[in-house]
Motif scaffolding. Structure first.
Motif, PDB file in Angstrom:
ATOM      1  N   LEU A 141       7.154 -32.097 -19.691  1.00 14.11           N
ATOM      2  CA  LEU A 141       5.845 -31.587 -20.077  1.00 14.11           C
ATOM      3  C   LEU A 141       5.586 -30.261 -19.360  1.00 14.11           C
ATOM      4  O   LEU A 141       5.529 -30.205 -18.137  1.00 14.11           O
ATOM      5  CB  LEU A 141       4.742 -32.581 -19.711  1.00 14.11           C
ATOM      6  CG  LEU A 141       3.328 -32.100 -20.063  1.00 14.11           C
ATOM      7  CD1 LEU A 141       3.113 -32.071 -21.570  1.00 14.11           C
ATOM      8  CD2 LEU A 141       2.272 -32.960 -19.397  1.00 14.11           C
ATOM      9  N   GLY A 199      11.022 -37.096 -21.100  1.00 15.90           N
ATOM     10  CA  GLY A 199      10.560 -35.841 -21.680  1.00 15.90           C
ATOM     11  C   GLY A 199      10.034 -34.895 -20.618  1.00 15.90           C
ATOM     12  O   GLY A 199       9.682 -35.299 -19.517  1.00 15.90           O
ATOM     13  N   ILE A 214      10.418 -31.874 -25.364  1.00 17.60           N
ATOM     14  CA  ILE A 214       9.605 -31.011 -24.509  1.00 17.60           C
ATOM     15  C   ILE A 214       8.225 -30.907 -25.156  1.00 17.60           C
ATOM     16  O   ILE A 214       8.120 -30.703 -26.368  1.00 17.60           O
ATOM     17  CB  ILE A 214      10.221 -29.596 -24.382  1.00 17.60           C
ATOM     18  CG1 ILE A 214      11.642 -29.682 -23.816  1.00 17.60           C
ATOM     19  CG2 ILE A 214       9.343 -28.706 -23.499  1.00 17.60           C
ATOM     20  CD1 ILE A 214      12.362 -28.332 -23.718  1.00 17.60           C
ATOM     21  N   LEU A 273       2.500 -40.048 -19.380  1.00 20.75           N
ATOM     22  CA  LEU A 273       3.249 -39.514 -18.237  1.00 20.75           C
ATOM     23  C   LEU A 273       4.112 -40.569 -17.546  1.00 20.75           C
ATOM     24  O   LEU A 273       4.787 -40.290 -16.567  1.00 20.75           O
ATOM     25  CB  LEU A 273       2.277 -38.907 -17.210  1.00 20.75           C
ATOM     26  CG  LEU A 273       1.294 -37.871 -17.762  1.00 20.75           C
ATOM     27  CD1 LEU A 273       0.387 -37.339 -16.647  1.00 20.75           C
ATOM     28  CD2 LEU A 273       2.035 -36.714 -18.435  1.00 20.75           C
ATOM     29  N   ARG A 295       8.733 -41.559 -20.383  1.00 19.38           N
ATOM     30  CA  ARG A 295       8.008 -40.740 -21.363  1.00 19.38           C
ATOM     31  C   ARG A 295       8.047 -39.298 -20.854  1.00 19.38           C
ATOM     32  O   ARG A 295       9.126 -38.798 -20.566  1.00 19.38           O
ATOM     33  CB  ARG A 295       6.595 -41.293 -21.514  1.00 19.38           C
ATOM     34  CG  ARG A 295       6.630 -42.709 -22.121  1.00 19.38           C
ATOM     35  CD  ARG A 295       5.257 -43.343 -22.135  1.00 19.38           C
ATOM     36  NE  ARG A 295       5.290 -44.669 -22.751  1.00 19.38           N
ATOM     37  CZ  ARG A 295       4.247 -45.494 -22.745  1.00 19.38           C
ATOM     38  NH1 ARG A 295       3.106 -45.138 -22.156  1.00 19.38           N
ATOM     39  NH2 ARG A 295       4.339 -46.675 -23.332  1.00 19.38           N
ATOM     40  N   PHE A 296       6.875 -38.643 -20.694  1.00 15.77           N
ATOM     41  CA  PHE A 296       6.918 -37.287 -20.131  1.00 15.77           C
ATOM     42  C   PHE A 296       6.852 -37.402 -18.620  1.00 15.77           C
ATOM     43  O   PHE A 296       5.798 -37.310 -18.015  1.00 15.77           O
ATOM     44  CB  PHE A 296       5.781 -36.431 -20.690  1.00 15.77           C
ATOM     45  CG  PHE A 296       5.939 -36.154 -22.148  1.00 15.77           C
ATOM     46  CD1 PHE A 296       6.843 -35.202 -22.595  1.00 15.77           C
ATOM     47  CD2 PHE A 296       5.217 -36.879 -23.088  1.00 15.77           C
ATOM     48  CE1 PHE A 296       7.017 -34.960 -23.950  1.00 15.77           C
ATOM     49  CE2 PHE A 296       5.385 -36.645 -24.444  1.00 15.77           C
ATOM     50  CZ  PHE A 296       6.290 -35.689 -24.876  1.00 15.77           C
TER      51      PHE A 296
END
Ligand code: ATP
Length: 270
Positions: free
Chosen positions: A55, A53, A160, A174, A178-179
């Motif tokens: 961020l 993802g 997003i 994070l 993941r992000f």
């Protein structure tokens, strides 16, 4: 509840050209989101995992939502938005289920961009947030993490998230997969501000004598959102004066008004 908690936009109208002053961020978002959506086999052939993802973090009103919408527009993806703050304030007890529904909805609408605004509301560290000690908020976050972790067959859904409070985030979100793409969206510099003013006055009847470069210099500290309202306010002053052309004087009056509004507003951001 699902219908209220999420907004689905099949063809958002924002384009990259509508976003001023953050060209580098546009490039990074395109690389992280567009390529995996439009050319997933390339990643297989090279033998790497596509980025997880994205961020977006930075001050309010700098274009984070616009960026997410522009990517959806560019890739012909459905834009599905959910606000983290609403999950914890309006849909108490339903957060985890709504997160599950969100991903289900995205799969139904592939290709899709899932946009989670104010992710800090569901993913803050325990120590820094009043609400995150809440077991319910924790459950919502765990659901989000498990959706992202189980997203191997990610297909044509990209995620997003956005936050104004990067410092508050639980680092667990994070981790790789993941992000893992962090993109800072800062307040515009003087050139960025000039570009944003140009964009927002594009359809306006502005006098030739209005100096955008000077306006950009006078608006240090303004976000894109504040520059947009500056332009609208300038137009309002022209209308009040029964004119159809917007002059430098209108922009100066608008500047005074928007600056005062912004000062009165800052308390909400701290
Ligand atoms: P928040 O963190 O408050 O949700 P955001 O960063 O998502 O803010 P947007 O919702 O994208 O901000 O921007 C709000 C409005 O401000 C936009 O609809 C647009 O009119 C204007 N705006 C903000 N940033 C820009 C920019 N970089 N270029 C042009 N317009 C901008």
């Amino acid at each position: 509840a699902r219908a209220q908690a999420m907004t689905v936009d099949r063809s958002p109208e924002v384009e990259y050209a509508d976003i001023g002053g953050i060209d580098e961020q546009i490039r990074e978002v395109r690389e992280a989101v567009e390529d995996p959506l439009t050319n997933p086999t390339q990643f297989e052939e090279v033998g790497i995992e596509p980025p997880g993802g994205v961020l977006l973090h930075g001050p309010p009103g700098t274009g984070k939502t616009m960026l997410a919408k522009a990517v959806a527009n560019e890739t012909d993806a459905t834009f599905i938005k959910m606000a983290g703050s609403e999950l914890v304030q309006k849909f108490i007890g339903e957060g985890a289920r709504l997160v599950r529904d969100l991903f289900e909805l995205a799969r139904e609408h592939e290709p899709a961009i899932v946009f989670i605004d104010e992710i800090d509301a569901i993913a803050a560290t325990r120590t820094e947030s009043k609400t995150s000690g809440d077991a319910e908020v924790q459950r919502t976050m765990m659901q989000l993490l498990s959706e992202m972790d189980g997203f191997d067959e990610r297909g044509e859904v990209r995620i997003i998230a956005a936050t104004n409070r990067f410092d508050m985030l639980d680092r667990a979100i994070l981790r790789p997969g993941r992000f893992d793409r962090l993109i800072e969206v800062p307040e515009p510099d003087v050139e960025g501000r000039e570009r944003i003013i140009e964009i927002h006055t594009d359809g306006m009847n502005v006098a030739d004598t209005v100096d955008f470069e000077e306006l950009a210099e006078e608006t240090a500290g303004f976000s894109g959102a504040e520059l947009a309202s500056l332009c609208t306010e300038a137009g309002m002053f022209a209308i009040r004066d029964d004119r159809t052309e917007v002059t430098t004087a209108d922009f100066e009056e608008a500047l005074a008004k928007v600056s005062t509004d912004a000062e009165n507003d800052t308390r909400y951001y701290v």
